[in-house]
Motif scaffolding. Structure first.
Motif, PDB file in Angstrom:
ATOM      1  N   VAL A   1     -73.330  71.694  98.773  1.00  0.00           N
ATOM      2  CA  VAL A   1     -74.130  72.790  98.233  1.00  0.00           C
ATOM      3  C   VAL A   1     -73.418  73.408  97.034  1.00  0.00           C
TER       4      VAL A   1
ATOM      5  N   ARG B   1     -70.241  56.725  76.842  1.00  0.00           N
ATOM      6  CA  ARG B   1     -71.373  56.881  77.774  1.00  0.00           C
ATOM      7  C   ARG B   1     -71.229  57.981  78.816  1.00  0.00           C
TER       8      ARG B   1
ATOM      9  N   ASN C   1     -76.487  67.944  90.742  1.00  0.00           N
ATOM     10  CA  ASN C   1     -77.019  67.027  91.755  1.00  0.00           C
ATOM     11  C   ASN C   1     -76.340  67.174  93.116  1.00  0.00           C
ATOM     12  N   GLU C   2     -75.628  68.289  93.326  1.00  0.00           N
ATOM     13  CA  GLU C   2     -74.812  68.455  94.534  1.00  0.00           C
ATOM     14  C   GLU C   2     -75.543  68.097  95.829  1.00  0.00           C
TER      15      GLU C   2
ATOM     16  N   TYR D   1     -71.601  58.782 100.064  1.00  0.00           N
ATOM     17  CA  TYR D   1     -71.927  58.852  98.632  1.00  0.00           C
ATOM     18  C   TYR D   1     -70.986  57.964  97.824  1.00  0.00           C
TER      19      TYR D   1
ATOM     20  N   ALA E   1     -68.022  62.943  84.835  1.00  0.00           N
ATOM     21  CA  ALA E   1     -68.652  62.666  86.139  1.00  0.00           C
ATOM     22  C   ALA E   1     -68.552  63.850  87.080  1.00  0.00           C
TER      23      ALA E   1
ATOM     24  N   PHE F   1     -66.075  74.532 104.516  1.00  0.00           N
ATOM     25  CA  PHE F   1     -67.262  73.672 104.355  1.00  0.00           C
ATOM     26  C   PHE F   1     -66.866  72.224 104.094  1.00  0.00           C
TER      27      PHE F   1
ATOM     28  N   PRO G   1     -73.200  64.773  85.207  1.00  0.00           N
ATOM     29  CA  PRO G   1     -73.608  65.301  86.511  1.00  0.00           C
ATOM     30  C   PRO G   1     -72.717  66.443  86.993  1.00  0.00           C
ATOM     31  N   ALA G   2     -73.264  67.259  87.870  1.00  0.00           N
ATOM     32  CA  ALA G   2     -72.553  68.278  88.660  1.00  0.00           C
ATOM     33  C   ALA G   2     -71.553  69.101  87.839  1.00  0.00           C
ATOM     34  N   GLY G   3     -70.262  68.954  88.119  1.00  0.00           N
ATOM     35  CA  GLY G   3     -69.249  69.727  87.397  1.00  0.00           C
ATOM     36  C   GLY G   3     -69.318  69.518  85.891  1.00  0.00           C
TER      37      GLY G   3
ATOM     38  N   LYS H   1     -73.476  50.289  94.192  1.00  0.00           N
ATOM     39  CA  LYS H   1     -74.321  50.214  93.000  1.00  0.00           C
ATOM     40  C   LYS H   1     -73.711  49.264  91.978  1.00  0.00           C
ATOM     41  N   LYS H   2     -72.365  49.313  91.934  1.00  0.00           N
ATOM     42  CA  LYS H   2     -71.627  48.519  90.951  1.00  0.00           C
ATOM     43  C   LYS H   2     -71.607  47.032  91.325  1.00  0.00           C
TER      44      LYS H   2
ATOM     45  N   LYS I   1     -69.968  52.770  94.810  1.00  0.00           N
ATOM     46  CA  LYS I   1     -69.294  51.479  94.654  1.00  0.00           C
ATOM     47  C   LYS I   1     -70.269  50.324  94.834  1.00  0.00           C
TER      48      LYS I   1
ATOM     49  N   LEU J   1     -66.651  67.074  89.216  1.00  0.00           N
ATOM     50  CA  LEU J   1     -65.421  67.239  90.000  1.00  0.00           C
ATOM     51  C   LEU J   1     -64.995  65.899  90.580  1.00  0.00           C
ATOM     52  N   ASP J   2     -63.691  65.707  90.647  1.00  0.00           N
ATOM     53  CA  ASP J   2     -63.169  64.462  91.196  1.00  0.00           C
ATOM     54  C   ASP J   2     -63.355  64.477  92.713  1.00  0.00           C
ATOM     55  N   ILE J   3     -64.226  63.613  93.180  1.00  0.00           N
ATOM     56  CA  ILE J   3     -64.547  63.585  94.604  1.00  0.00           C
ATOM     57  C   ILE J   3     -63.294  63.262  95.427  1.00  0.00           C
TER      58      ILE J   3
HETATM   59  N1  CO8 Z   1     -65.088  61.567  91.386  1.00  0.00           N
HETATM   60  C1  CO8 Z   1     -64.283  60.530  91.679  1.00  0.00           C
HETATM   61  N2  CO8 Z   1     -64.541  59.253  91.351  1.00  0.00           N
HETATM   62  C2  CO8 Z   1     -65.678  59.024  90.666  1.00  0.00           C
HETATM   63  C3  CO8 Z   1     -66.573  60.056  90.316  1.00  0.00           C
HETATM   64  C4  CO8 Z   1     -66.237  61.395  90.710  1.00  0.00           C
HETATM   65  N3  CO8 Z   1     -67.020  62.439  90.423  1.00  0.00           N
HETATM   66  N4  CO8 Z   1     -67.609  59.510  89.652  1.00  0.00           N
HETATM   67  C5  CO8 Z   1     -67.367  58.190  89.576  1.00  0.00           C
HETATM   68  N5  CO8 Z   1     -66.209  57.878  90.184  1.00  0.00           N
HETATM   69  C6  CO8 Z   1     -65.567  56.560  90.295  1.00  0.00           C
HETATM   70  C7  CO8 Z   1     -66.491  55.534  90.913  1.00  0.00           C
HETATM   71  O1  CO8 Z   1     -66.435  55.577  92.326  1.00  0.00           O
HETATM   72  C8  CO8 Z   1     -65.913  54.255  90.373  1.00  0.00           C
HETATM   73  O2  CO8 Z   1     -64.751  53.943  91.124  1.00  0.00           O
HETATM   74  P1  CO8 Z   1     -64.312  52.403  91.353  1.00  0.00           P
HETATM   75  O3  CO8 Z   1     -64.023  51.867  89.995  1.00  0.00           O
HETATM   76  O4  CO8 Z   1     -63.112  52.534  92.233  1.00  0.00           O
HETATM   77  O5  CO8 Z   1     -65.473  51.736  92.027  1.00  0.00           O
HETATM   78  C9  CO8 Z   1     -65.464  54.640  88.966  1.00  0.00           C
HETATM   79  O6  CO8 Z   1     -65.323  56.067  88.983  1.00  0.00           O
HETATM   80  C10 CO8 Z   1     -66.471  54.275  87.895  1.00  0.00           C
HETATM   81  O7  CO8 Z   1     -67.749  54.773  88.264  1.00  0.00           O
HETATM   82  P2  CO8 Z   1     -69.105  53.955  88.044  1.00  0.00           P
HETATM   83  O8  CO8 Z   1     -68.874  52.502  88.320  1.00  0.00           O
HETATM   84  O9  CO8 Z   1     -70.178  54.625  88.824  1.00  0.00           O
HETATM   85  O10 CO8 Z   1     -69.306  54.161  86.469  1.00  0.00           O
HETATM   86  P3  CO8 Z   1     -70.673  54.132  85.640  1.00  0.00           P
HETATM   87  O11 CO8 Z   1     -70.252  54.085  84.225  1.00  0.00           O
HETATM   88  O12 CO8 Z   1     -71.609  53.087  86.157  1.00  0.00           O
HETATM   89  O13 CO8 Z   1     -71.383  55.544  85.958  1.00  0.00           O
HETATM   90  C11 CO8 Z   1     -71.430  57.927  86.303  1.00  0.00           C
HETATM   91  C12 CO8 Z   1     -70.775  56.730  85.574  1.00  0.00           C
HETATM   92  C13 CO8 Z   1     -72.873  58.101  85.828  1.00  0.00           C
HETATM   93  C14 CO8 Z   1     -70.634  59.171  85.968  1.00  0.00           C
HETATM   94  C15 CO8 Z   1     -71.425  57.633  87.815  1.00  0.00           C
HETATM   95  O14 CO8 Z   1     -70.106  57.258  88.183  1.00  0.00           O
HETATM   96  C16 CO8 Z   1     -71.820  58.768  88.680  1.00  0.00           C
HETATM   97  O15 CO8 Z   1     -72.985  59.105  88.787  1.00  0.00           O
HETATM   98  N6  CO8 Z   1     -70.823  59.359  89.372  1.00  0.00           N
HETATM   99  C17 CO8 Z   1     -71.045  60.386  90.371  1.00  0.00           C
HETATM  100  C18 CO8 Z   1     -71.101  61.703  89.715  1.00  0.00           C
HETATM  101  C19 CO8 Z   1     -71.315  62.771  90.720  1.00  0.00           C
HETATM  102  O16 CO8 Z   1     -72.206  62.751  91.551  1.00  0.00           O
HETATM  103  N7  CO8 Z   1     -70.448  63.790  90.667  1.00  0.00           N
HETATM  104  C20 CO8 Z   1     -70.525  64.881  91.539  1.00  0.00           C
HETATM  105  C21 CO8 Z   1     -69.157  65.394  91.850  1.00  0.00           C
HETATM  106  S1  CO8 Z   1     -69.265  66.894  92.808  1.00  0.00           S
HETATM  107  C22 CO8 Z   1     -69.203  68.176  91.692  1.00  0.00           C
HETATM  108  O17 CO8 Z   1     -68.925  67.989  90.541  1.00  0.00           O
HETATM  109  C23 CO8 Z   1     -69.477  69.577  92.127  1.00  0.00           C
HETATM  110  C24 CO8 Z   1     -69.129  69.811  93.516  1.00  0.00           C
HETATM  111  C25 CO8 Z   1     -69.357  71.220  93.973  1.00  0.00           C
HETATM  112  C26 CO8 Z   1     -68.762  71.412  95.327  1.00  0.00           C
HETATM  113  C27 CO8 Z   1     -69.505  72.353  96.176  1.00  0.00           C
HETATM  114  C28 CO8 Z   1     -69.042  72.195  97.631  1.00  0.00           C
HETATM  115  C29 CO8 Z   1     -69.269  73.385  98.472  1.00  0.00           C
END
Ligand code: CO8
Length: 260
Positions: free
Chosen positions: A142, A60, A135-136, A251, A64, A238, A109-111, A258-259, A256, A66-68
């Motif tokens: 940004v 699925r 979706n940044e 965020y 996700a 930034f 999403p994103a990265g 949502k889960k 968390k 970049l690792d936040i």
């Molecule tokens: N980084 C770190 N942890 C994450 C991330 C992530 N990107 N995504 C999910 N996790 C964690 C969740 O917090 C959760 O942790 P825990 O088990 O401790 O609660 C675990 O992974 C599982 O996640 P979900 O329960 O949400 O899993 P689902 O199967 O329901 O959903 C998704 C999976 C759809 C991937 C969902 O987790 C999601 O939408 N995640 C967020 C994705 C996101 O928004 N990523 C953006 C990252 S930023 C980026 O990539 C570009 C940044 C550019 C920087 C520019 C700055 C200047």
């Protein structure tokens, strides 16, 4: 450290499949990005490899993004090293000489979207549960200019404007409609279709294809190459701001919640 990416090179056709295997969501941590770039580099030097397919070993989820956790509550030094790894991944993949295809078998999403956008062709699972996009802004951050350029080069100015300001995640069908992905197939056929498609790309004279790719992408790549250090500085100042850290924290909390 155990491997987060599985690489399988089929010597009969020269096609390498790179499967992301970093549970639970294939987030791109510093380790993941480093391993990714090393693998990509190795395959580029390997004469028996002619093209690379990127896909996910996790159900699925393609990635996700970049690792936040690499950007939240970490030191400026860590943020700088992390950002350099993101840049290096992009420089290598967007400027890759060989053919690359994204077999997007889940959310992206994103990265994750950025990585798919760097490929020459995108095939996505035809499933309304899966979405893809930059979706940044929804995280209060940004997308940098080279993320923007990569999207712009794929879907055009107007769509990029809407997409970035609103931080839109597109469902598979919408992604196809705007040209963010090239093809939808049933989930079970994503990888086999990618292999077939790569076969048709391989039938084109390689040298001419490669020069054409470089002609299209080099100006975009050169823009980051000329600004690498400034872009790292920019990112670090930034991302370490209190207000931005607060947004990321909110965020993460929402993810968390949502889960629960
Ligand atoms: N980084 C770190 N942890 C994450 C991330 C992530 N990107 N995504 C999910 N996790 C964690 C969740 O917090 C959760 O942790 P825990 O088990 O401790 O609660 C675990 O992974 C599982 O996640 P979900 O329960 O949400 O899993 P689902 O199967 O329901 O959903 C998704 C999976 C759809 C991937 C969902 O987790 C999601 O939408 N995640 C967020 C994705 C996101 O928004 N990523 C953006 C990252 S930023 C980026 O990539 C570009 C940044 C550019 C920087 C520019 C700055 C200047």
């Amino acid at each position: 450290t155990s491997s987060k990416i599985k690489v399988d090179l089929d010597n009969s056709n020269g096609i390498a499949v790179m499967k992301f295997d970093n549970p639970p969501v294939n987030s791109m941590s510093l380790d993941f990005l480093t391993e990714f770039s090393i693998n990509l580099e190795k395959l580029e030097l390997d004469k028996s490899c002619r093209g690379v397919i990127l896909t996910s070993a996790q159900p699925r989820i393609f990635s996700a993004g970049l690792d936040i956790m690499d950007m939240y509550g970490t030191s400026p030094e860590h943020c700088g090293a992390f950002w350099k790894a993101v840049q290096d991944m992009w420089l290598k993949l967007y400027g890759y000489s060989k053919i690359t295809i994204a077999a997007i078998n889940g959310a992206s999403p994103a990265g994750g979207c950025l990585m798919a956008l760097c490929c020459d062709y995108r095939i996505m699972a035809d499933d309304p549960r899966y979405s893809i996009g930059l979706n940044e802004t929804q995280l209060g951050i940004v997308a940098p200019f080279w993320f923007k350029d990569t999207l712009l080069n794929t879907v055009g100015h107007r769509t990029t404007e809407l997409s970035l300001q609103m931080g839109i995640m597109y469902h598979a069908h919408e992604a196809l409609k705007i040209g963010l992905v090239d093809q939808l197939v049933p989930e079970g056929k994503v990888l086999s279709t990618a292999v077939e498609t790569l076969g048709t790309w391989l039938a084109v004279p390689g040298h001419a294809r490669e020069i054409s790719k470089s002609m299209m992408r080099k100006p975009t790549v050169d823009k980051l190459l000329a600004n690498k250090e400034a872009d790292i500085k920019n990112f670090v100042s930034f991302i370490t701001k209190d207000s931005i850290q607060k947004s990321l924290g909110m965020y993460l909390a929402a993810l968390k919640k949502k889960k629960a």
